[in-house]
Every structure is written in structure tokens, then in C-alpha cells.
Write an enzyme that holds these catalytic residues in place. Structure first.
Site, PDB file in Angstrom:
ATOM      1  CG  ASP A 293      34.476  28.695  -4.590  1.00 57.56           C
ATOM      2  OD1 ASP A 293      35.016  27.881  -5.375  1.00 57.56           O
ATOM      3  OD2 ASP A 293      34.340  29.473  -3.955  1.00 57.56           O
TER       4      ASP A 293
HETATM    5  C1  BGC Z   1      35.664  30.847  -7.481  1.00 54.38           C
HETATM    6  C2  BGC Z   1      34.293  29.699  -7.598  1.00 54.38           C
HETATM    7  C3  BGC Z   1      34.739  29.808  -8.968  1.00 54.38           C
HETATM    8  C4  BGC Z   1      35.414  28.327  -8.607  1.00 54.38           C
HETATM    9  C5  BGC Z   1      35.462  27.450 -10.374  1.00 54.38           C
HETATM   10  C6  BGC Z   1      36.626  30.111  -6.945  1.00 54.38           C
HETATM   11  O1  BGC Z   1      37.813  30.399  -7.061  1.00 54.38           O
HETATM   12  O2  BGC Z   1      34.576  30.995  -5.613  1.00 54.38           O
HETATM   13  O3  BGC Z   1      33.076  30.987  -7.761  1.00 54.38           O
HETATM   14  O4  BGC Z   1      33.108  29.074  -9.047  1.00 54.38           O
HETATM   15  O5  BGC Z   1      36.941  29.150  -8.427  1.00 54.38           O
HETATM   16  O6  BGC Z   1      36.800  28.829 -11.279  1.00 54.38           O
END
Ligand code: BGC
Length: 735
Positions: A293
Site C-alpha cells: 500500500d
Molecule cells: C490506499 C489504497 C490505495 C492506494 C493507492 C492507499 O492509501 O490505502 O487503498 O489503493 O493508496 O492510491
């Protein structure tokens, strides 16, 4: 002689030149589209330097970042060798320019894979995932995801960070909006449907994208509903609650997974070898890859695991995390870690292999560029808008309908009141992709279209979504007094749910509740229409509402379906995929809890211990009568086939769709089990007066069996119950 040598020399040089030119133009095996993908990957890997390999394991961003939660160190001059980019634009131009750089300026011409969060639509935004689950219609969810895939791929995105399949039992957690509710099996079914919708049968098709199951795993267990925090998950709970949807998503062919932010009982998800390597790769045999993430590797420092970014890179990589999203941990430290012998070259090769494999499967080597198209060709196609409308209609849940105030068949004057009535933004929901408020049909406009020529509408704002201003109350009350019925549109702002959007109370702001009470003074029936991204505390709004329609955040085309339900053109069929607590203090409250030692005691002294609206609740304008649940046998042995059937008759005057939820329970087991567990569901349209048969084919091991803390399934002899709509059938499993 000298002449001969010269000619020979020229020939040799010529051959070398031709070879290298050929090599560049497509002679290398990895460039041969007809060669088997595995061979192409081997060939490419054998040509790569360590630096080139490491670059494949990183993801940066490209374009203007529209995500307020994720602001990272932007790389202005992205290197041609980068493995992946999060692409923030809604058209392919910038992507193609960047891809050209990768194809032409990098030594080996390896295409970049572009990812993006298309969560519930790319531009044609459809209802949030929590709403979708309430439709209990995975086929329709699959179709919606296919629309999202088509719009994304044609806009330059090859990979979506979706579906989110985190079992979520705490509605204070803003991210409940992004998943499919509180039940593990439902998350698995809808997750698998999304994967099919995104990926189809052929990832290289021009209208498909790679899916990403997230957030692996247990993110939904965040303590007290606060985002990013610690999660306490025993191995038993990990297996019987949180892993099931992932196992189902992997079986459905999900190309990738995203590691979770949360610390899982002392081992953060992004540094967890048990979860990422032992379970996913070794046991489930997943051949795709895991992306972290956003910034999750760097955050291992904040979580108290790694003292430095380099150490964080080692923890994450050796645990089985292949791609670093925006931590700049792998690009800065992985090569060094290999050179120091702390990370093996074999593991780097294996990680790169997995990423290349997907790039080949997506057809990126053959078609690195996205063809130019107009917005009209990509977005809001009539069929896409129709899917968005149908999904919105099926996901709306009629929570209350006292004295059959709905449908509004004979009302001539409708007062449309509240902060959600003329509001486009908040209908989109969080992770709205490239959706804009101007794309959205507002609730008032949906009602105006639906009731044109049948009823007169009068609008009043009443109050804002939050704040202290009661100035609009008088006008709203006047409109209510004028009307035959009040349609009161209340709810949450889009930004109150989603990532980094936890709330300590799940009630609507006091001002909105006061507006509802005020309008009651008019003495007219009140139909409450709710726009929100989580279950709400409705115990003060429920008594002042004659009917309540939960429409969630329905996306661009939810207004007309909402109005259609109010008018009676559409018969509501949604059922809750997540419990509505009576009050915030009951949280966590969910249907599949484990039993208490004192079922007759242990209740709250101050409030009811029951939820206001349980899992599965949802009313219809017609009435369904269930026949007797009939099993094919009441005694079975291991390996036997067993099925159960029930007939459902529509005894009302309107056609309607009914979802039958099949639960099982195991009264005594060597590992205690939930009071009941959803194992199967099916939705069918039943015409007025018609009878339909619903059937559940039971696989004893899968449906009666349970899983232990090592992930081993077992099936014990004894009694099992099958529960359907208030009926219970006993089955005995004999050894
Ligand atoms: C979120 C994810 C997301 C990623 C990319 C993160 O902060 O938890 O769900 O896919 O950002 O945008």
C-alpha cells in the site's frame, strides 16, 4: 587476400550490426509474441542487470495527484526503467508519452504497467461497494466492474487497485464503504465477481485490466474503527474470518494483491512472511505479485519494526512483497541489500519474474500504447449508464415502510427537503475515480423526471450537512405543510467515509436530526432518503420517519432509480450486507458473532442489545411466502452429495426480486463457531403470483467443515443446522 579479409570483415560487422539491430527490433526471444510467455520472461530476465531488475520493483506516480491522503515524494523525471506508475490522468496522452520513453530510451524496452484506483467506476461512477453488496447480485457487480475496466484501459490504465475485500464489522471505520460488508463469504463472492469483471478471460483485451485484492489482510479489524492502526487478529480468526475472501479472489484468478497497512498482532501486513509467502505463494500457489500500500514499507519504521528505510526494505522484500508503492525503499536500498548478501539474487529474480509475467499477460510488450479515443467513446456509454442505474436500484434498501406509505401512488404535492436533495458531490462517494459532480443526476432532478405530470414538487434546503444554522427550517416547514408527503434527503458528506475518514459516532449531525423532528410538526408522512457510506445510528431518526430508504452513495445514475422506488415503478430488492447498530455504543455488532456462555444475560442495561436493522434486512412492496425447506437427506456421510431446496411464492400484487440467504450452524465443534455462517445466496425475480425454487448444493467439506488456526479444513461428525428465513433443518453427519 587483404581484399578478401576486408570483405569478410565487413560481412562480419554487417552480421553483428544486423543482429543487434534485429535484437533491438524484435529478434530477441522476449520480443517474440509467439513464444510462450514463461520463455519470454526467462529470456528477458537473463538480459537484465541488477539495477534494471530493481527498477521493475518500484512504483511512482504520473500526472496530477488527486488523492489528498497520499502525498509522497514525487519523481519529476521518471526513469525509463521504472516498473510501474500510478496514473492520475483520465486520458492516454501522458501515459503514451511516458511509455514511449520506456520503450525507446530504456536498454531493453520494458513497458511500464500503469495502475489507478478505479474502485466503483472510473468516470461512470456507480454505487460504492458496500451498496453493491446489498444488491446480492454478483452478476450485475461483474458487469459494472467490466464497465470500469473498459473505461480505465481505454484511458491508459492497465491495472486497478480493486476490489477491496476486507471484512468490516466496525462502521466507525470509514473504509467500510469500500468493501462488501461484514460477511467473509459475501466479500469472497463479490470479490471474485469483481475480478471476473475487471479481468475477463483475457487480460490483453483492450477493455480489461488486472485486478488487485486488497488490503491483504485484516485491515478491517482496525481497533475502534480508526484508520491505519493496530489490529489484534488471532491465527484462528485470521483463517476463519479474514482470509476466506482472499482465497476466493485468488481462485478467481486475481492477478495481484496489495499488502495492508495494519500491524497484525505484532507483524505488520507489509512485512508478514506468513501471510505473503507461506499462505499466498506456497499454499495457494499465486503466481502474480503483491504491491505495497502507499508508503507502507516506509511506515514499518513508524510501526516500530524497522529503524531505517533500508531495514524496512529488507523486512518487506524478504517477507514476499514484490513492489514498493511510493516508499522509495527498494529503489534506494535493494541493490545494496543484494550486494551485502542480505537479500538473495534468486529472490529478486523471482519478484521481477512475477511482475514481468503480468506485463506479458496484459499484452503490454505487443501493445504498449493506448489508442487515442474521445471521451464520448470511453465514458457514459448508454449501456454503462444502464448498468449503473440497475446496480443503484438493486442496492437500495427499504429499511422501513410504515402503513405502506411507499410507494407514493396518490400524492400530488411532494416537498423535497434536505442537504442531499440538490447535491451532486456527495452522491459520488469516496474514491470517485475521475467522477465529477456535474456527471451526477441529483436526487431532486430524478424526482422531477419521475413525477413529471403526476405530482408537483417544492424544494427547500432546510439545513446544511453540518453546522448550527437553522435559518432554513422555517422555509422547509412551510414546504412540508404545503405538501402531501415530505421526501427528506439527509446523509453524510462524501469525505466522511473512505480512507482516513473514521468517525467516533455514526449518527448524522444533530442539525439534520433536528430538521427531521421539525418537519414532523407539519403532520405529513415523512419519507427519509439516506445518502451515506456506512451504516448509521438511526434511533432518533427512525421514530420521526414513516419510511426510510437507504440509497447509499449511488453514483452518477442513482437519482432516477431512487425516484422509481418512491413512485413504485421499481420494487426495492436490496438487503443489508452490514448490520445497522441501534447505537454507536453497540459496535462491534455483526450477525456472525460467536456464542456467549450466558445467552440469557450480558445485555446492555441502558439500551437494547439488538441492532436496529440486522444483516439481511430489507423490505419489498410485495410479499414472499417461503415453503418448507427440504433437504435431499437428513443423514449423510463424508463425501455424500446433499442439496436443500425451498420454494418462494410471490403472494403480493407486484413483481419482485427475492434473495434467499442460506446459513449453516454447527452447534458443537472442537473449535467454537459463529452462531450462523452464510454459505450461499441467490437472488431471483419472482412475478406476482409465481413460485420459484431456490437450491443450495452443499459440499460437506466446504460448507459444514471449518478451518483451524493452521488453515487446515476439517469436518467433524455430528449435527448441523441449515437456516433459511426463520426455518431450521437438521442434518446429521455420521462417520
Ligand atoms: C490506499 C489504497 C490505495 C492506494 C493507492 C492507499 O492509501 O490505502 O487503498 O489503493 O493508496 O492510491
Amino acid at each position: 587476400m587483404r581484399k578478401k579479409a576486408l570483405v569478410y570483415g565487413i560481412c562480419l560487422l554487417g552480421m553483428v550490426c544486423t543482429l543487434s539491430a534485429k535484437d533491438k527490433k524484435g529478434g530477441a526471444l522476449y520480443k517474440d509474441a509467439k513464444a510462450p510467455i514463461e520463455k519470454r520472461v526467462d529470456d528477458l530476465l537473463s538480459r537484465m542487470t541488477l539495477e534494471e531488475k530493481v527498477m521493475q520493483l518500484n512504483q511512482y506516480t504520473l500526472g496530477r495527484n488527486n488523492n489528498v491522503n497520499n502525498v509522497g515524494e514525487e519523481v519529476k523525471k521518471v526513469p525509463a526503467e521504472i516498473g510501474s506508475l500510478i496514473y492520475f490522468e483520465a486520458n492516454p496522452e501522458l501515459r503514451n508519452n511516458m511509455q514511449k520513453k520506456a520503450m525507446e530510451e530504456s536498454r531493453l524496452g520494458i513497458p511500464i504497467i500503469f495502475g489507478y484506483d478505479a474502485i466503483h467506476g472510473f468516470r461512470t461512477v456507480y454505487p460504492i461497494s458496500l451498496a453493491q453488496a446489498c444488491s446480492w447480485n454478483p452478476d450485475l457487480v461483474e458487469q459494472a466492474c467490466a464497465v470500469s475496466a473498459q473505461e480505465a484501459r481505454m484511458s491508459g490504465v492497465d491495472w486497478t487497485f480493486s476490489p477491496m475485500i476486507d471484512v468490516a464489522r466496525d462502521p466507525r471505520w470509514g473504509r467500510v464503504a469500500e468493501g462488501y460488508g461484514e460477511d467473509p463469504y459475501a466479500n469472497g463472492v463479490f470479490g471474485a465477481a469483481s475480478v471476473r469483471g475487471y479481468q475477463g478471460d483475457n487480460l490483453s483485451a483492450e477493455n480489461r485490466v488486472a485486478a488487485c485484492l486488497k488490503h491483504y489482510v485484516g485491515y478491517g479489524a482496525s481497533e475502534a474503527g480508526r484508520d491505519y492502526v493496530y489490529t489484534e487478529i488471532s491465527r484462528q480468526t485470521l483463517w476463519d474470518t479474514y482470509l476466506l475472501p482472499y482465497e476466493m479472489g485468488v481462485k478467481a484468478g486475481a492477478a495481484t494483491l496489495m499488502s495492508s497497512f495494519n500491524d497484525i498482532s505484532g507483524v505488520p501486513g507489509s512485512a508478514n512472511p506468513y501471510i505473503m509467502t507461506e499462505i499466498l505463494k506456497n499454499r495457494w500457489g499465486h503466481d502474480g505479485f503483491i504491491v505495497s500500500d502507499w508508503g507502507a514499507i516506509e511506515q514499518l519504521k513508524n510501526q516500530g519494526l524497522a529503524a531505517t528505510k533500508k531495514e524496512a526494505a529488507r523486512y518487506a522484500f524478504t517477507a514476499g512483497l514484490e513492489m514498493d508503492m511510493m516508499s522509495h525503499a527498494y529503489d534506494r536500498h535493494l541493490q545494496e541489500l543484494v550486494e551485502e548478501g542480505k537479500v538473495s539474487m534468486a529472490q529478486v529474480d523471482e519478484a521481477v519474474r512475477r511482475i514481468l509475467l503480468l506485463k506479458f499477460r496484459l499484452g503490454l510488450f505487443e501493445r504498449p500504447y493506448t489508442p487515442a479515443t474521445t471521451e464520448k467513446e470511453r465514458f457514459f456509454r448508454p449501456q454503462s449508464m444502464d448498468i449503473a442505474a440497475r446496480l443503484a436500484a438493486e442496492s437500495m434498501v427499504l429499511l422501513k415502510n410504515e402503513n405502506n406509505v411507499l410507494p407514493l401512488t396518490d400524492k400530488k404535492k411532494i416537498a423535497v427537503i434536505g442537504p442531499m436533495a440538490k447535491n451532486g458531490w456527495d452522491l459520488l462517494g469516496s474514491w470517485r475515480g475521475h467522477g465529477k459532480d456535474t456527471d451526477v443526476t441529483m436526487l431532486y432532478d430524478g424526482l422531477a423526471t419521475e413525477f413529471a405530470g403526476k405530482a408537483e414538487l417544492r424544494y427547500a434546503l432546510g439545513c446544511n450537512t453540518q453546522g448550527e444554522n437553522r435559518e432554513g427550517f422555517a422555509e422547509a416547514l412551510e414546504a412540508a405543510r404545503w405538501s402531501d408527503v415530505v421526501v427528506l434527503c439527509l446523509g453524510e458528506m462524501m469525505t466522511w467515509s473512505g480512507e482516513n475518514a473514521s468517525r467516533s459516532s455514526i449518527a448524522l449531525p444533530q442539525m439534520q436530526e433536528e430538521l427531521a423532528k421539525e418537519l414532523k410538526k407539519a403532520g405529513k408522512p415523512v419519507v427519509l432518503v439516506l445518502v451515506n457510506g456506512r451504516p448509521l445510528e438511526l434511533n432518533r431518526l427512525e421514530p420521526v420517519s414513516d419510511a426510510i430508504l437507504e440509497i447509499w452513495q449511488p453514483g452518477v445514475n442513482g437519482a432516477l432509480p431512487m425516484a422509481g422506488i418512491l413512485s413504485g415503478r421499481i420494487n426495492p430488492s436490496g438487503k443489508l450486507a452490514m448490520t445497522f447498530p441501534y447505537s454507536t455504543g453497540q459496535i462491534p455488532i455483526y450477525y456472525n458473532r460467536r456464542k456467549s456462555g450466558r445467552g440469557h444475560q450480558g445485555f446492555y442495561k441502558d439500551i437494547t442489545s439488538d441492532p436496529l436493522y440486522p444483516f439481511g434486512h430489507g423490505l419489498s412492496y410485495t410479499e414472499f411466502k417461503y415453503g418448507t425447506v427440504t433437504p435431499s437427506a437428513t443423514k449423510v456421510k463424508r463425501g455424500d452429495k446433499l442439496s436443500v431446496e425451498v420454494t418462494v411464492t410471490n403472494i403480493g400484487a407486484r413483481d419482485g426480486a427475492e434473495t434467499v440467504h442460506w446459513f449453516i450452524s454447527d452447534p458443537y465443534c472442537s473449535i467454537t463457531r459463529p452462531v450462523k455462517e452464510l454459505k450461499h445466496f441467490e437472488k431471483q425475480l419472482i412475478k406476482a403470483g409465481e413460485m420459484k425454487t431456490f437450491r443450495f448444493d452443499i459440499d460437506l467439506e466446504r460448507d459444514f467443515g471449518f478451518v483451524n488456526e493452521d488453515g487446515k479444513r476439517f469436518l467433524e461428525a455430528g449435527e448441523y443446522n441449515i437456516h433459511v428465513q426463520g426455518q431450521t433443518v437438521k442434518i446429521e453427519l455420521i462417520d
